[in-house]
Motif scaffolding. Structure first.
Motif, PDB file in Angstrom:
ATOM      1  N   ALA A 169       0.831  -1.212   0.000  1.00 24.59           N
ATOM      2  CA  ALA A 169       0.000   0.000   0.000  1.00 24.59           C
ATOM      3  C   ALA A 169       0.863   1.258   0.000  1.00 24.59           C
ATOM      4  O   ALA A 169       0.388   2.334  -0.358  1.00 24.59           O
ATOM      5  CB  ALA A 169      -0.933   0.003   1.209  1.00 24.59           C
ATOM      6  N   TYR A 170       2.121   1.116   0.396  1.00 28.85           N
ATOM      7  CA  TYR A 170       3.027   2.260   0.468  1.00 28.85           C
ATOM      8  C   TYR A 170       3.978   2.287  -0.721  1.00 28.85           C
ATOM      9  O   TYR A 170       5.161   2.598  -0.580  1.00 28.85           O
ATOM     10  CB  TYR A 170       3.805   2.212   1.788  1.00 28.85           C
ATOM     11  CG  TYR A 170       2.951   2.508   2.988  1.00 28.85           C
ATOM     12  CD1 TYR A 170       2.929   3.775   3.566  1.00 28.85           C
ATOM     13  CD2 TYR A 170       2.139   1.517   3.537  1.00 28.85           C
ATOM     14  CE1 TYR A 170       2.140   4.043   4.668  1.00 28.85           C
ATOM     15  CE2 TYR A 170       1.345   1.775   4.649  1.00 28.85           C
ATOM     16  CZ  TYR A 170       1.342   3.042   5.198  1.00 28.85           C
ATOM     17  OH  TYR A 170       0.551   3.316   6.288  1.00 28.85           O
ATOM     18  N   THR A 171       3.462   1.954  -1.899  1.00 32.97           N
ATOM     19  CA  THR A 171       4.261   2.006  -3.126  1.00 32.97           C
ATOM     20  C   THR A 171       3.501   2.786  -4.193  1.00 32.97           C
ATOM     21  O   THR A 171       2.273   2.939  -4.107  1.00 32.97           O
ATOM     22  CB  THR A 171       4.534   0.579  -3.667  1.00 32.97           C
ATOM     23  OG1 THR A 171       3.296  -0.012  -4.095  1.00 32.97           O
ATOM     24  CG2 THR A 171       5.184  -0.298  -2.606  1.00 32.97           C
ATOM     25  N   PRO A 172       4.194   3.261  -5.227  1.00 31.56           N
ATOM     26  CA  PRO A 172       3.528   3.985  -6.318  1.00 31.56           C
ATOM     27  C   PRO A 172       2.471   3.147  -7.026  1.00 31.56           C
ATOM     28  O   PRO A 172       1.591   3.701  -7.694  1.00 31.56           O
ATOM     29  CB  PRO A 172       4.687   4.322  -7.263  1.00 31.56           C
ATOM     30  CG  PRO A 172       5.886   4.378  -6.382  1.00 31.56           C
ATOM     31  CD  PRO A 172       5.670   3.291  -5.359  1.00 31.56           C
ATOM     32  N   PHE A 173       2.541   1.826  -6.872  1.00 36.58           N
ATOM     33  CA  PHE A 173       1.559   0.936  -7.491  1.00 36.58           C
ATOM     34  C   PHE A 173       0.131   1.309  -7.088  1.00 36.58           C
ATOM     35  O   PHE A 173      -0.813   1.145  -7.866  1.00 36.58           O
ATOM     36  CB  PHE A 173       1.863  -0.515  -7.098  1.00 36.58           C
ATOM     37  CG  PHE A 173       0.909  -1.539  -7.633  1.00 36.58           C
ATOM     38  CD1 PHE A 173       1.024  -2.000  -8.944  1.00 36.58           C
ATOM     39  CD2 PHE A 173      -0.119  -2.042  -6.841  1.00 36.58           C
ATOM     40  CE1 PHE A 173       0.133  -2.950  -9.442  1.00 36.58           C
ATOM     41  CE2 PHE A 173      -1.007  -2.989  -7.334  1.00 36.58           C
ATOM     42  CZ  PHE A 173      -0.881  -3.439  -8.635  1.00 36.58           C
ATOM     43  N   THR A 174      -0.014   1.831  -5.888  1.00 38.39           N
ATOM     44  CA  THR A 174      -1.355   2.149  -5.374  1.00 38.39           C
ATOM     45  C   THR A 174      -1.670   3.647  -5.450  1.00 38.39           C
ATOM     46  O   THR A 174      -2.563   4.127  -4.745  1.00 38.39           O
ATOM     47  CB  THR A 174      -1.490   1.679  -3.912  1.00 38.39           C
ATOM     48  OG1 THR A 174      -0.554   2.402  -3.100  1.00 38.39           O
ATOM     49  CG2 THR A 174      -1.230   0.193  -3.788  1.00 38.39           C
ATOM     50  N   LYS A 175      -0.972   4.359  -6.314  1.00 38.98           N
ATOM     51  CA  LYS A 175      -1.146   5.816  -6.360  1.00 38.98           C
ATOM     52  C   LYS A 175      -2.568   6.235  -6.725  1.00 38.98           C
ATOM     53  O   LYS A 175      -3.019   7.322  -6.343  1.00 38.98           O
ATOM     54  CB  LYS A 175      -0.151   6.433  -7.339  1.00 38.98           C
ATOM     55  CG  LYS A 175      -0.351   6.025  -8.796  1.00 38.98           C
ATOM     56  CD  LYS A 175       0.694   6.669  -9.693  1.00 38.98           C
ATOM     57  CE  LYS A 175       0.520   6.248 -11.146  1.00 38.98           C
ATOM     58  NZ  LYS A 175       1.543   6.867 -12.026  1.00 38.98           N
ATOM     59  N   ASN A 176      -3.269   5.396  -7.470  1.00 43.98           N
ATOM     60  CA  ASN A 176      -4.646   5.721  -7.848  1.00 43.98           C
ATOM     61  C   ASN A 176      -5.687   5.141  -6.893  1.00 43.98           C
ATOM     62  O   ASN A 176      -6.882   5.284  -7.114  1.00 43.98           O
ATOM     63  CB  ASN A 176      -4.922   5.243  -9.275  1.00 43.98           C
ATOM     64  CG  ASN A 176      -4.101   6.004 -10.310  1.00 43.98           C
ATOM     65  OD1 ASN A 176      -3.858   7.204 -10.160  1.00 43.98           O
ATOM     66  ND2 ASN A 176      -3.664   5.313 -11.357  1.00 43.98           N
ATOM     67  N   ASN A 222      13.755   5.166  -3.041  1.00 42.82           N
ATOM     68  CA  ASN A 222      14.880   4.245  -3.206  1.00 42.82           C
ATOM     69  C   ASN A 222      14.591   2.863  -2.640  1.00 42.82           C
ATOM     70  O   ASN A 222      15.318   1.902  -2.928  1.00 42.82           O
ATOM     71  CB  ASN A 222      16.138   4.808  -2.535  1.00 42.82           C
ATOM     72  CG  ASN A 222      16.696   6.016  -3.250  1.00 42.82           C
ATOM     73  OD1 ASN A 222      16.559   6.142  -4.460  1.00 42.82           O
ATOM     74  ND2 ASN A 222      17.316   6.917  -2.504  1.00 42.82           N
ATOM     75  N   LEU A 223      13.539   2.757  -1.849  1.00 43.40           N
ATOM     76  CA  LEU A 223      13.176   1.474  -1.255  1.00 43.40           C
ATOM     77  C   LEU A 223      12.269   0.654  -2.169  1.00 43.40           C
ATOM     78  O   LEU A 223      11.938  -0.486  -1.838  1.00 43.40           O
ATOM     79  CB  LEU A 223      12.481   1.687   0.098  1.00 43.40           C
ATOM     80  CG  LEU A 223      13.333   2.341   1.189  1.00 43.40           C
ATOM     81  CD1 LEU A 223      12.492   2.588   2.433  1.00 43.40           C
ATOM     82  CD2 LEU A 223      14.539   1.470   1.518  1.00 43.40           C
ATOM     83  N   VAL A 224      11.874   1.227  -3.308  1.00 44.24           N
ATOM     84  CA  VAL A 224      10.951   0.553  -4.231  1.00 44.24           C
ATOM     85  C   VAL A 224      11.657   0.265  -5.549  1.00 44.24           C
ATOM     86  O   VAL A 224      12.383   1.116  -6.074  1.00 44.24           O
ATOM     87  CB  VAL A 224       9.690   1.410  -4.481  1.00 44.24           C
ATOM     88  CG1 VAL A 224       8.699   0.652  -5.362  1.00 44.24           C
ATOM     89  CG2 VAL A 224       9.038   1.792  -3.155  1.00 44.24           C
ATOM     90  N   ALA A 225      11.432  -0.946  -6.079  1.00 41.82           N
ATOM     91  CA  ALA A 225      12.058  -1.342  -7.347  1.00 41.82           C
ATOM     92  C   ALA A 225      11.491  -0.531  -8.507  1.00 41.82           C
ATOM     93  O   ALA A 225      10.509   0.216  -8.357  1.00 41.82           O
ATOM     94  CB  ALA A 225      11.842  -2.829  -7.583  1.00 41.82           C
ATOM     95  N   SER A 226      12.070  -0.710  -9.680  1.00 44.86           N
ATOM     96  CA  SER A 226      11.689   0.069 -10.857  1.00 44.86           C
ATOM     97  C   SER A 226      10.249  -0.175 -11.293  1.00 44.86           C
ATOM     98  O   SER A 226       9.658   0.660 -11.987  1.00 44.86           O
ATOM     99  CB  SER A 226      12.633  -0.244 -12.020  1.00 44.86           C
ATOM    100  OG  SER A 226      12.605  -1.638 -12.321  1.00 44.86           O
ATOM    101  N   ASP A 227       9.657  -1.298 -10.869  1.00 43.49           N
ATOM    102  CA  ASP A 227       8.266  -1.582 -11.245  1.00 43.49           C
ATOM    103  C   ASP A 227       7.261  -0.824 -10.389  1.00 43.49           C
ATOM    104  O   ASP A 227       6.051  -0.899 -10.611  1.00 43.49           O
ATOM    105  CB  ASP A 227       7.983  -3.083 -11.202  1.00 43.49           C
ATOM    106  CG  ASP A 227       8.095  -3.680  -9.797  1.00 43.49           C
ATOM    107  OD1 ASP A 227       8.378  -2.923  -8.843  1.00 43.49           O
ATOM    108  OD2 ASP A 227       7.915  -4.896  -9.664  1.00 43.49           O
ATOM    109  N   GLY A 228       7.748  -0.100  -9.389  1.00 45.04           N
ATOM    110  CA  GLY A 228       6.856   0.687  -8.532  1.00 45.04           C
ATOM    111  C   GLY A 228       6.065  -0.124  -7.540  1.00 45.04           C
ATOM    112  O   GLY A 228       5.150   0.399  -6.897  1.00 45.04           O
ATOM    113  N   LEU A 229       6.429  -1.399  -7.364  1.00 44.20           N
ATOM    114  CA  LEU A 229       5.646  -2.271  -6.493  1.00 44.20           C
ATOM    115  C   LEU A 229       6.500  -3.060  -5.501  1.00 44.20           C
ATOM    116  O   LEU A 229       6.179  -3.118  -4.315  1.00 44.20           O
ATOM    117  CB  LEU A 229       4.822  -3.244  -7.343  1.00 44.20           C
ATOM    118  CG  LEU A 229       4.052  -4.351  -6.605  1.00 44.20           C
ATOM    119  CD1 LEU A 229       3.052  -3.741  -5.621  1.00 44.20           C
ATOM    120  CD2 LEU A 229       3.338  -5.258  -7.619  1.00 44.20           C
TER     121      LEU A 229
END
Length: 253
Positions: A169-176, A222-229
């Motif tokens: 929940a704390y990754t760009p994957f859930t930005k929407n 920096n704690l999140v991989a390039s896939d944003g998840l």
């Protein structure tokens, strides 16, 4: 002062002075205790000449979207090699992106690895939550996996380490996602982790929480991989740093 009384006083003073001199001599001859060297200077306790490590899990174990040597089992192996240069380390990973507890059980049964591992790590459950499986599945299958992990670790509970489930929940994957949806994810992951931790405590198995590290993902990209998840190499390094003291204890016992 009468002569005989003066002689008595002199004798008493002589005895007293001799006694003080003897005590001082004893004190000077007593060895001064040496301070205990700092922990960093204490040599590392030797371990076996070879260590077999088995990592069980899902995308967080196989290291989705990071390099092969960046995933946490590989980083842990490399760190251990540095600490114990005289020991040979082997690593086997049974993990795949998307696996739930059911998938991991099936894979272990299919591969049927030998029960000769000196260290077994287990990180599983996020896909149960992500796939909206009934929580009862995890309640049934996590204990089965832990029992299997112990069996694969030569039947020795101290050789097994369970990691908590990261919080995506704390990754760009859930930005929407709405804040409500993010909170729902976190609450459900808390439920999974609480169950796993309590089961580990009840069975004297080491449980290490790394979820808080992943909850810094939005503030620290920096704690999140390039896939944003998934976690990055940096995040996995923090996992290993937190695991290392418990791993060393397991290997040295």
């Amino acid at each position: 002062m009468k002569p005989h009384f003066k002689q008595i006083v002199i004798v008493i003073l002589s005895i007293f002075l001799l006694s003080c001199s003897a005590e001082q001599s004893d004190s000077e001859n007593t060895a001064v205790p040496q301070p205990t060297p700092p922990t960093s200077e204490v040599p590392t306790t030797p371990i076996a000449s070879s260590i077999n490590y088995l990592a069980l899990g899902d995308s967080y174990t196989i290291g989705q979207s990071v390099c092969e040597t960046c995933r946490y089992p590989e980083q842990l192996k490399t760190k251990l090699k540095t600490i114990y240069p005289e020991t040979a380390f082997s690593l086997k990973i049974i993990a795949q992106t998307g696996w739930s507890t059911s998938d991991l059980i099936s894979a272990i049964n299919t591969q049927n690895p030998d029960s000769n591992y000196d260290l077994v790590t287990l990180l599983i459950g996020v896909n149960n939550q992500y796939q909206h499986q009934d929580f009862s599945v995890y309640e049934k299958e996590f204990p089965q996996l832990l029992t299997k992990a112990i069996a694969l670790a030569k039947g020795d509970k101290k050789n097994v380490i369970v990691l908590s489930i990261p919080d995506y929940a704390y990754t760009p994957f859930t930005k929407n996602y709405t804040n409500e949806n993010r909170m729902k994810i976190s609450n459900e992951i808390n439920q999974y982790n609480t169950f796993a931790e309590n089961h580990c405590i009840a069975n004297n198995v080491t449980f290490i929480s790394i979820t808080d590290i992943t909850r810094l993902g939005l503030n620290n990209p920096n704690l999140v991989a390039s896939d944003g998840l998934h976690p990055s190499e940096t995040a996995y390094k923090l996992f290993v740093d937190r695991m290392l003291p418990k791993v060393k204890m397991a290997l040295q016992d």
